[in-house]
Design a protein around this motif. Sequence first.
Motif, PDB file in Angstrom:
ATOM      1  N   ASP A 122       0.793  -1.227   0.000  1.00  0.00           N
ATOM      2  CA  ASP A 122       0.000   0.000   0.000  1.00  0.00           C
ATOM      3  C   ASP A 122       0.827   1.280   0.000  1.00  0.00           C
ATOM      4  O   ASP A 122       0.479   2.249  -0.655  1.00  0.00           O
ATOM      5  N   ALA A 123       1.926   1.270   0.767  1.00  0.00           N
ATOM      6  CA  ALA A 123       2.725   2.491   0.882  1.00  0.00           C
ATOM      7  C   ALA A 123       3.327   2.901  -0.456  1.00  0.00           C
ATOM      8  O   ALA A 123       3.680   4.059  -0.648  1.00  0.00           O
ATOM      9  N   ASP A 124       3.434   1.939  -1.387  1.00  0.00           N
ATOM     10  CA  ASP A 124       4.067   2.239  -2.670  1.00  0.00           C
ATOM     11  C   ASP A 124       3.077   2.616  -3.765  1.00  0.00           C
ATOM     12  O   ASP A 124       3.472   2.905  -4.878  1.00  0.00           O
ATOM     13  N   THR A 125       1.791   2.573  -3.464  1.00  0.00           N
ATOM     14  CA  THR A 125       0.811   2.955  -4.480  1.00  0.00           C
ATOM     15  C   THR A 125       0.013   4.156  -3.983  1.00  0.00           C
ATOM     16  O   THR A 125      -0.080   4.388  -2.780  1.00  0.00           O
ATOM     17  N   PRO A 126      -0.556   4.919  -4.913  1.00  0.00           N
ATOM     18  CA  PRO A 126      -1.375   6.055  -4.498  1.00  0.00           C
ATOM     19  C   PRO A 126      -2.830   5.652  -4.268  1.00  0.00           C
ATOM     20  O   PRO A 126      -3.678   6.513  -4.076  1.00  0.00           O
ATOM     21  N   PHE A 127      -3.122   4.348  -4.275  1.00  0.00           N
ATOM     22  CA  PHE A 127      -4.511   3.898  -4.179  1.00  0.00           C
ATOM     23  C   PHE A 127      -4.833   3.546  -2.733  1.00  0.00           C
ATOM     24  O   PHE A 127      -4.118   2.759  -2.112  1.00  0.00           O
ATOM     25  N   PRO A 128      -5.911   4.106  -2.184  1.00  0.00           N
ATOM     26  CA  PRO A 128      -6.205   3.902  -0.761  1.00  0.00           C
ATOM     27  C   PRO A 128      -6.858   2.545  -0.479  1.00  0.00           C
ATOM     28  O   PRO A 128      -7.506   1.966  -1.347  1.00  0.00           O
ATOM     29  N   HIS A 160       2.605  19.644 -19.274  1.00  0.00           N
ATOM     30  CA  HIS A 160       3.379  19.668 -18.037  1.00  0.00           C
ATOM     31  C   HIS A 160       3.687  18.244 -17.567  1.00  0.00           C
ATOM     32  O   HIS A 160       4.806  17.941 -17.148  1.00  0.00           O
ATOM     33  N   THR A 161       2.693  17.379 -17.652  1.00  0.00           N
ATOM     34  CA  THR A 161       2.892  15.977 -17.264  1.00  0.00           C
ATOM     35  C   THR A 161       3.967  15.326 -18.131  1.00  0.00           C
ATOM     36  O   THR A 161       4.869  14.645 -17.634  1.00  0.00           O
ATOM     37  N   PHE A 162       3.862  15.552 -19.434  1.00  0.00           N
ATOM     38  CA  PHE A 162       4.807  14.956 -20.386  1.00  0.00           C
ATOM     39  C   PHE A 162       6.228  15.454 -20.114  1.00  0.00           C
ATOM     40  O   PHE A 162       7.186  14.678 -20.117  1.00  0.00           O
ATOM     41  N   ARG A 163       6.373  16.756 -19.844  1.00  0.00           N
ATOM     42  CA  ARG A 163       7.701  17.328 -19.646  1.00  0.00           C
ATOM     43  C   ARG A 163       8.302  16.945 -18.296  1.00  0.00           C
ATOM     44  O   ARG A 163       9.449  16.525 -18.214  1.00  0.00           O
ATOM     45  N   ARG A 164       7.511  17.081 -17.237  1.00  0.00           N
ATOM     46  CA  ARG A 164       8.101  16.881 -15.909  1.00  0.00           C
ATOM     47  C   ARG A 164       8.544  15.442 -15.677  1.00  0.00           C
ATOM     48  O   ARG A 164       9.480  15.199 -14.908  1.00  0.00           O
ATOM     49  N   THR A 165       7.846  14.489 -16.304  1.00  0.00           N
ATOM     50  CA  THR A 165       8.200  13.078 -16.094  1.00  0.00           C
ATOM     51  C   THR A 165       9.401  12.659 -16.941  1.00  0.00           C
ATOM     52  O   THR A 165       9.882  11.539 -16.814  1.00  0.00           O
ATOM     53  N   THR A 166       9.870  13.556 -17.817  1.00  0.00           N
ATOM     54  CA  THR A 166      10.950  13.213 -18.743  1.00  0.00           C
ATOM     55  C   THR A 166      12.091  14.228 -18.666  1.00  0.00           C
ATOM     56  O   THR A 166      12.856  14.386 -19.622  1.00  0.00           O
ATOM     57  N   ARG A 167      12.171  14.943 -17.545  1.00  0.00           N
ATOM     58  CA  ARG A 167      13.233  15.931 -17.312  1.00  0.00           C
ATOM     59  C   ARG A 167      13.916  15.653 -15.984  1.00  0.00           C
ATOM     60  O   ARG A 167      13.346  15.017 -15.105  1.00  0.00           O
ATOM     61  N   ASP A 168      15.102  16.239 -15.817  1.00  0.00           N
ATOM     62  CA  ASP A 168      15.825  16.112 -14.549  1.00  0.00           C
ATOM     63  C   ASP A 168      15.285  17.054 -13.489  1.00  0.00           C
ATOM     64  O   ASP A 168      15.342  16.769 -12.300  1.00  0.00           O
ATOM     65  N   ASP A 169      14.836  18.226 -13.942  1.00  0.00           N
ATOM     66  CA  ASP A 169      14.351  19.207 -12.981  1.00  0.00           C
ATOM     67  C   ASP A 169      12.825  19.164 -12.958  1.00  0.00           C
ATOM     68  O   ASP A 169      12.205  18.394 -13.669  1.00  0.00           O
ATOM     69  N   ASP A 170      12.214  19.983 -12.132  1.00  0.00           N
ATOM     70  CA  ASP A 170      10.756  20.002 -12.061  1.00  0.00           C
ATOM     71  C   ASP A 170      10.273  21.436 -12.262  1.00  0.00           C
ATOM     72  O   ASP A 170      10.381  22.263 -11.366  1.00  0.00           O
ATOM     73  N   THR A 177      -9.517  21.995  -7.395  1.00  0.00           N
ATOM     74  CA  THR A 177      -9.256  20.610  -6.997  1.00  0.00           C
ATOM     75  C   THR A 177      -8.980  19.746  -8.229  1.00  0.00           C
ATOM     76  O   THR A 177      -8.038  18.956  -8.256  1.00  0.00           O
ATOM     77  N   TYR A 178      -9.815  19.920  -9.246  1.00  0.00           N
ATOM     78  CA  TYR A 178      -9.681  19.114 -10.464  1.00  0.00           C
ATOM     79  C   TYR A 178      -8.319  19.340 -11.106  1.00  0.00           C
ATOM     80  O   TYR A 178      -7.606  18.397 -11.456  1.00  0.00           O
ATOM     81  N   VAL A 179      -7.955  20.606 -11.242  1.00  0.00           N
ATOM     82  CA  VAL A 179      -6.674  20.948 -11.861  1.00  0.00           C
ATOM     83  C   VAL A 179      -5.512  20.438 -11.009  1.00  0.00           C
ATOM     84  O   VAL A 179      -4.570  19.829 -11.523  1.00  0.00           O
ATOM     85  N   ASP A 180      -5.594  20.646  -9.690  1.00  0.00           N
ATOM     86  CA  ASP A 180      -4.517  20.187  -8.806  1.00  0.00           C
ATOM     87  C   ASP A 180      -4.319  18.680  -8.900  1.00  0.00           C
ATOM     88  O   ASP A 180      -3.190  18.190  -8.874  1.00  0.00           O
ATOM     89  N   LEU A 181      -5.426  17.955  -8.983  1.00  0.00           N
ATOM     90  CA  LEU A 181      -5.339  16.490  -9.018  1.00  0.00           C
ATOM     91  C   LEU A 181      -4.508  16.003 -10.205  1.00  0.00           C
ATOM     92  O   LEU A 181      -3.839  14.977 -10.121  1.00  0.00           O
ATOM     93  N   ILE A 182      -4.564  16.719 -11.328  1.00  0.00           N
ATOM     94  CA  ILE A 182      -3.781  16.279 -12.489  1.00  0.00           C
ATOM     95  C   ILE A 182      -2.457  17.032 -12.580  1.00  0.00           C
ATOM     96  O   ILE A 182      -1.433  16.454 -12.897  1.00  0.00           O
ATOM     97  N   LEU A 183      -2.508  18.336 -12.309  1.00  0.00           N
ATOM     98  CA  LEU A 183      -1.316  19.158 -12.551  1.00  0.00           C
ATOM     99  C   LEU A 183      -0.251  18.910 -11.500  1.00  0.00           C
ATOM    100  O   LEU A 183       0.942  18.924 -11.794  1.00  0.00           O
ATOM    101  N   ASP A 184      -0.672  18.677 -10.284  1.00  0.00           N
ATOM    102  CA  ASP A 184       0.291  18.641  -9.190  1.00  0.00           C
ATOM    103  C   ASP A 184      -0.245  17.740  -8.079  1.00  0.00           C
ATOM    104  O   ASP A 184      -0.548  18.205  -6.983  1.00  0.00           O
ATOM    105  N   PRO A 239       4.455   8.212  -5.105  1.00  0.00           N
ATOM    106  CA  PRO A 239       3.656   7.339  -5.973  1.00  0.00           C
ATOM    107  C   PRO A 239       2.694   8.114  -6.868  1.00  0.00           C
ATOM    108  O   PRO A 239       2.423   7.704  -7.990  1.00  0.00           O
ATOM    109  N   ALA A 240       2.190   9.256  -6.378  1.00  0.00           N
ATOM    110  CA  ALA A 240       1.284  10.062  -7.197  1.00  0.00           C
ATOM    111  C   ALA A 240       2.005  10.569  -8.447  1.00  0.00           C
ATOM    112  O   ALA A 240       1.435  10.637  -9.533  1.00  0.00           O
ATOM    113  N   THR A 241       3.281  10.914  -8.299  1.00  0.00           N
ATOM    114  CA  THR A 241       4.072  11.334  -9.455  1.00  0.00           C
ATOM    115  C   THR A 241       4.359  10.150 -10.366  1.00  0.00           C
ATOM    116  O   THR A 241       4.347  10.275 -11.594  1.00  0.00           O
ATOM    117  N   ALA A 242       4.611   8.988  -9.761  1.00  0.00           N
ATOM    118  CA  ALA A 242       4.915   7.797 -10.559  1.00  0.00           C
ATOM    119  C   ALA A 242       3.737   7.418 -11.450  1.00  0.00           C
ATOM    120  O   ALA A 242       3.927   6.914 -12.555  1.00  0.00           O
TER     121      ALA A 242
END
Lengths: 209, 209
Positions: B2-8, B177-187, B90-97, B109-112
């Motif tokens: 559980d600790a490794d997944t974002p699913f409750p 943003h999702t595409f870039r942040r997951t494929t870059r060294d920085d955030d 809330t909707y935007v935060d859930l996907i954007l950040d 895990p949410a980022t993963a």
Amino acid sequence: MDADTPFPGEPADSREAIMRATFLALKQYGYAGLSIQRIADKADLSKSTFYHHYDDKQDLLTAFVDYILAEFTRAFSMEASDDPLENFRTYVDLILDPESISELEDPSPATAVLGTYVELRAQAVQDETFRAKFTEIDRAFEDQLAEIIADGIAAGVFRDVDPDRTATFLLTMIAGHTFRRTTRDDDPTDAVRAEFDNYVERTLRHTPE
Amino acid sequence: MDADTPFPGEPADSREAIMRATFLALKQYGYAGLSIQRIADKADLSKSTFYHHYDDKQDLLTAFVDYILAEFTRAFSMEASDDPLENFRTYVDLILDPESISELEDPSPATAVLGTYVELRAQAVQDETFRAKFTEIDRAFEDQLAEIIADGIAAGVFRDVDPDRTATFLLTMIAGHTFRRTTRDDDPTDAVRAEFDNYVERTLRHTPE
């Protein structure tokens, strides 16, 4: 081969022939089906010639990403003028909607470049070498666009925005459009384009008071 | 696990156990290293149990994309209120950040999830089944966000914009943003976030005259 690639003229040397062959192989087989043999076949070169230039597939593909950036920069330089607003539009069009300014009769290779870009970039989720490369590429694009925006501010056609932050935002939007359009059945370019122009008009364009 | 997944909570059944195991296997091995055996191992299930539920890897992965959408919709429903502006954020935060509102102590895990999304979606460049699935997913997100925007217009907190076009633009930005942040060294989240808020303030928010 020329009609199937967005790259003008004949390849200057075997390195460039390999770059074009890499594009064709990626377009036809996708990242998963890419092999040195298939690239060598497309380039009409032997595998040993290939290994004379590149250590392995990853070495080739990071060089390919650099090649695409160099081709993009070359295409932009050819179109660039003294008018910052015109330069801004050309730069954005080249990435957001390459068909719109492609000089090719069949613009689909320009779209296919975007698909190969998305496939390659997605490797960076797992692969550190690709991640470092795409971070570098992103920064090069950000610097180029920020400079165009700074020129526009100096010339009085853009508002006094933060050039870096604005460039990052615009390139994020463009990356999102590239990512979505290459992985959907439909093409949302028109809707995105309209709202993009709206954003530029409201946020970036200087309207004399 | 559980600790490794974002699913409750605990998985309700073996289908859900397989979905969570798919997430963990994707996170650890990437798309290229994903195998039914590895997923079965993560789920503590036999391969035959797996094949009782799914025909093959592609069948599993399209189900996984649906699972992520359902989890997202569930997470949003839990947070949704009567306030359209709050719902929009809330909707935007859930996907954007997703880290910013994750209730987990370790939000990585949410980022993963975003990384696995990018890897899966990139398959759609070549694969028609994935392309149809992501087109469907995009439209579901667009409809959800357009409805929130329409609610905000009705409540007088948003301007009289075109809800569909605005939703498409915002989701394109978020996808980028999702595409870039997951494929870059920085955030680049902070810079993108600041300019995103700026866009919402200038274009969407209703400011009484």
